[in-house]
Design a protein around this motif. Structure first.
Motif, short mmCIF file in Angstrom:
data_model
loop_
_atom_site.label_atom_id
_atom_site.label_comp_id
_atom_site.label_asym_id
_atom_site.label_seq_id
_atom_site.Cartn_x
_atom_site.Cartn_y
_atom_site.Cartn_z
N VAL A 42 0.84 -1.20 0.00
CA VAL A 42 0.00 0.00 0.00
C VAL A 42 0.87 1.25 0.00
N PHE A 43 1.88 1.20 0.87
CA PHE A 43 2.77 2.36 0.97
C PHE A 43 3.43 2.67 -0.37
N LEU A 44 3.95 1.61 -1.02
CA LEU A 44 4.64 1.80 -2.30
C LEU A 44 3.68 2.29 -3.38
N SER A 45 2.44 1.78 -3.36
CA SER A 45 1.46 2.22 -4.36
C SER A 45 1.16 3.69 -4.20
N VAL A 46 0.96 4.10 -2.92
CA VAL A 46 0.65 5.51 -2.66
C VAL A 46 1.81 6.38 -3.12
N LEU A 47 3.05 5.94 -2.82
CA LEU A 47 4.25 6.69 -3.19
C LEU A 47 4.34 6.84 -4.70
N THR A 48 4.14 5.72 -5.39
CA THR A 48 4.20 5.74 -6.85
C THR A 48 3.14 6.69 -7.40
N GLY A 49 1.94 6.62 -6.82
CA GLY A 49 0.84 7.49 -7.26
C GLY A 49 1.22 8.95 -7.08
N LEU A 50 1.80 9.28 -5.95
CA LEU A 50 2.17 10.67 -5.67
C LEU A 50 3.22 11.16 -6.68
N ILE A 51 4.21 10.31 -6.92
CA ILE A 51 5.27 10.69 -7.87
C ILE A 51 4.68 10.89 -9.25
N LEU A 52 3.76 10.00 -9.62
CA LEU A 52 3.12 10.08 -10.93
C LEU A 52 2.37 11.41 -11.08
N ILE A 53 1.62 11.76 -10.03
CA ILE A 53 0.87 13.02 -10.06
C ILE A 53 1.81 14.20 -10.22
N LEU A 54 2.91 14.15 -9.44
CA LEU A 54 3.90 15.22 -9.47
C LEU A 54 4.49 15.38 -10.87
N VAL A 55 4.84 14.25 -11.48
CA VAL A 55 5.45 14.27 -12.81
C VAL A 55 4.46 14.84 -13.82
N LEU A 56 3.21 14.36 -13.76
CA LEU A 56 2.21 14.83 -14.70
C LEU A 56 1.96 16.32 -14.52
N TYR A 57 1.97 16.74 -13.27
CA TYR A 57 1.71 18.14 -12.96
C TYR A 57 2.78 19.05 -13.58
N THR A 58 4.05 18.66 -13.36
CA THR A 58 5.14 19.49 -13.91
C THR A 58 5.14 19.41 -15.43
N PHE A 59 4.79 18.26 -15.97
CA PHE A 59 4.80 18.09 -17.42
C PHE A 59 3.83 19.06 -18.07
N LYS A 60 2.69 19.24 -17.40
CA LYS A 60 1.69 20.15 -17.93
C LYS A 60 2.20 21.59 -18.00
N GLY A 61 3.17 21.86 -17.11
CA GLY A 61 3.71 23.22 -17.01
C GLY A 61 4.67 23.57 -18.15
N PHE A 62 5.14 22.55 -18.87
CA PHE A 62 6.10 22.86 -19.95
C PHE A 62 5.42 23.62 -21.07
N PRO A 63 6.02 24.69 -21.55
CA PRO A 63 5.42 25.39 -22.68
C PRO A 63 5.59 24.55 -23.95
N VAL A 64 4.52 24.35 -24.61
CA VAL A 64 4.59 23.58 -25.85
C VAL A 64 4.32 24.52 -27.02
N SER A 65 5.23 24.56 -27.94
CA SER A 65 5.05 25.45 -29.08
C SER A 65 4.47 24.67 -30.24
N ASN A 66 3.37 25.17 -30.76
CA ASN A 66 2.75 24.50 -31.89
C ASN A 66 3.11 25.19 -33.20
N GLU A 67 4.02 26.21 -33.06
CA GLU A 67 4.40 26.95 -34.26
C GLU A 67 5.16 26.05 -35.21
#
Ligand code: HEC
Length: 171
Positions: free
Chosen positions: A6-31
């Motif tokens: 359970v502990f490892l699953s929660v940890l993995t979930g948290l890391i996943l959320i963190l990664v996805l969150y920062t990923f969304k922050g990257f500016p993506v240029s469609n030019e």
């Protein structure tokens, strides 16, 4: 065991959320890639580099107008003849009359005591007094050369008035 899972699953979930969150922050240029625009930016950048690295005009702050010294030292002895020859290497920084140059940070030495000049040259060469600017010249000077140039420099007028006096006396 289950606790660990359970502990490892929660940890993995948290890391996943963190990664996805920062990923969304990257500016993506469609030019679309525009070669002309990129080239223009490159040229502009080169111009900027050229401007920044261009040699600046040196302002001589507080530079004393160079005094036009005619030779006033009588080259009456072989030592003075030798000293005069060696002194030609000093003029670029210390001036024709030994008046010194602010732009070179080189002090007035004309008319200075010969023993003092000789002592400074000896100590600069040995490293007891540090003077990087003069080192290339000092390397080529023997103790006798130092004596000769000191004998010459000490006869240069100490100031402009003394110089004019010396010039009058010569006539
Ligand atoms: C490349 C420039 C340069 C040249 C060439 C040069 N000097 Fe100097 N000289 C300096 C500078 C700069 C100083 C001041 C050093 C310091 O701040 O300690 C100095 C200091 C001196 C001093 C010490 C003055 C004092 O009041 O303590 C003497 C003496 C001297 N030079 C003599 C000479 C002689 C003689 C020559 C030629 C053989 C010569 N220099 C060539 C740059 C030069």
């Amino acid at each position: 065991m289950t606790r660990l899972t359970v502990f490892l699953s929660v940890l993995t979930g948290l890391i996943l959320i963190l990664v996805l969150y920062t990923f969304k922050g990257f500016p993506v240029s469609n030019e679309k890639f525009d070669l002309n625009k990129t080239e223009a930016a490159y040229v502009a950048h080169q111009e900027l580099i050229k401007e920044v690295t261009a040699p600046k005009e040196v302002e001589a702050v507080g530079e004393v107008a160079e005094v036009e010294y005619a030779p006033v030292v009588d080259l009456s002895t072989p030592q003075l003849v030798a000293g005069n020859k060696i002194f030609s290497q000093c003029i670029a920084c210390h001036g024709k009359g030994g008046e010194g140059k602010t732009s070179q940070k080189a002090p007035h030495i004309g008319g200075q005591y010969d023993w003092y000049i000789e002592k400074q040259l000896t100590e600069m060469k040995s490293g007891a007094r540090v003077n990087a600017a003069m080192m290339p010249i000092l390397k080529g000077l023997s103790p006798q050369d130092m004596k000769d140039v000191a004998a010459y420099v000490t006869l240069l007028p100490w100031n402009k008035e003394a110089y004019l006096e010396a010039l009058k006396a010569k006539k």
